[in-house]
Enzyme design. Structure first.
Site, short mmCIF file in Angstrom:
data_model
loop_
_atom_site.label_atom_id
_atom_site.label_comp_id
_atom_site.label_asym_id
_atom_site.label_seq_id
_atom_site.Cartn_x
_atom_site.Cartn_y
_atom_site.Cartn_z
N CYS A 70 22.00 26.72 46.51
CA CYS A 70 20.74 27.20 45.96
C CYS A 70 20.51 26.78 44.50
CB CYS A 70 20.66 28.71 46.08
SG CYS A 70 20.90 29.28 47.78
N ASN A 73 15.06 34.27 51.35
CA ASN A 73 15.84 33.37 50.51
C ASN A 73 15.72 31.96 51.09
OD1 ASN A 73 17.89 31.81 49.35
ND2 ASN A 73 19.38 33.46 49.33
N HIS A 83 15.81 31.66 41.12
CA HIS A 83 16.24 31.58 42.52
C HIS A 83 15.81 32.85 43.25
CE1 HIS A 83 18.47 31.29 46.12
NE2 HIS A 83 19.52 32.01 45.73
#
Length: 344
Positions: A131, A300, A270
């Protein structure tokens, strides 16, 4: 599990930082299939209330079975190129940040480059920072743009985590969504635009990992039977690391840039978990409205997450000339990083 603490890599402003560049255009691809919390409760031992309270996620997207990460990238890329008023043949580099590549070989960036017709572009893949790969990709692009022969770089951040999450695992099953986002970076004549500072750090950990499929544990009937190709995640470890490292990294990058946190207009972070975002924002003492949120409706989306927040702000006209903003993410491994930038 052995954990090693590496000294974070800090780079200061001033001599040696990349020259002026800017975000010329952005794009985003969201698969049309929406998966709600209620739908997940039919196959997982969970509830809508539990998912919402623990993650802040209400729904996420799922990519169609006949499509791959590169397909999402190509659609997002076309949008970003149109937004930037440029064409694929003008691209000098195509960088794809993803941990869910189409296949081990050939390169996903090369697949995207070929599909776009960006025939003279350099193709690069940034993969194993998970990520945080998108942060690293933009940093690479910033340095590529210092070469006099390079004027336009396309950065894509995309992940299709639905392909590597165990459908029976409640921990990972509720978090992840599929998406791609794109940004076109070009040289700028505006003095002081672009990268002001950056902060990178890492700490080896296997608390988030995909154990099988590499040279240590090659694919076999045994690894398939064990589900060792699925993502495994220790949620508590992720929470503790992210809520510590992200605020530290952002604060460090801002300090190196000589910019007080209250002068940073946008925090593109993020999009892991709404509670995690809230905790990080609280730790820094910055207004919640400066931190765009997409995790509630997208889940996510891995490396794409902070770029979906950037795209949402850009399309709403929220990123204005002179605005100082940060891109910050943390990924499996653990690797984290923050870029502090000024918009041209």
């Amino acid at each position: 599990m052995t954990v090693t603490q590496d000294k974070p890599l800090h780079h200061h402003t001033g001599a040696g930082l990349p020259g002026p560049f800017t975000v010329a255009g952005t794009g985003m691809h969201l698969p049309p299939t929406v998966v709600t919390n209620e739908q997940l409760t039919r196959s997982l031992d969970t509830s809508d209330a539990w998912i919402t309270s623990r993650t802040g996620i209400r729904e996420r997207r799922r990519l169609a079975p006949d499509l791959a990460t590169s397909d999402m990238c190509v659609d997002a890329a076309h949008q970003a190129l149109e937004s930037a008023g440029t064409t694929p043949d003008r691209l000098d580099a195509v960088i794809v940040a993803t941990y869910t590549w189409d296949q081990p070989l050939p390169s996903t960036a090369l697949i995207v480059k070929d599909a776009l017709g960006a025939h003279r572009a350099l193709s690069l893949d940034v993969t194993q920072a998970a990520c945080a790969s998108g942060v690293q990709a933009v940093l690479i692009a910033a340095h590529l743009l210092q070469n006099p022969s390079i004027t336009t770089v396309l950065v894509l951040a995309a992940d299709c985590a639905s392909r590597i999450t165990d459908p029976t695992d409640r921990t990972t099953g509720v978090f992840f969504g599929d998406a791609a986002a794109a940004v076109v970076l070009t040289r700028s004549e505006t003095a002081g635009a672009g990268l002001l500072s950056y902060d990178l750090g890492s700490q080896l950990s296997y608390d988030v990992q995909v154990p099988a499929g590499g040279s240590r544990l090659p694919t076999s009937t045994a690894t398939l039977a064990a589900g060792a190709h699925y993502l495994r995640m220790d949620g508590r470890s992720v929470w503790n690391t992210a809520t510590t490292r992200l605020p530290e990294s952002i604060t460090s990058a801002a300090r190196q840039a000589g910019v007080p946190l209250d002068e940073i207009r946008h925090f593109f972070l993020h999009q892991a978990n709404l509670n995690l975002l809230t905790e990080a924002v609280k730790a820094m003492g910055v207004p919640q409205e400066r931190v765009p949120v997409t995790v509630d409706r997208l889940g996510n989306t891995g490396s794409a997450g902070l770029f979906t927040a950037l795209h949402s702000t850009v399309t709403a006209g929220g990123l204005r000339p002179g605005d100082i903003y940060v891109l910050s993410g943390i990924g499996a491994g653990f690797q984290w990083g923050t870029l502090c930038l000024r918009h041209a």
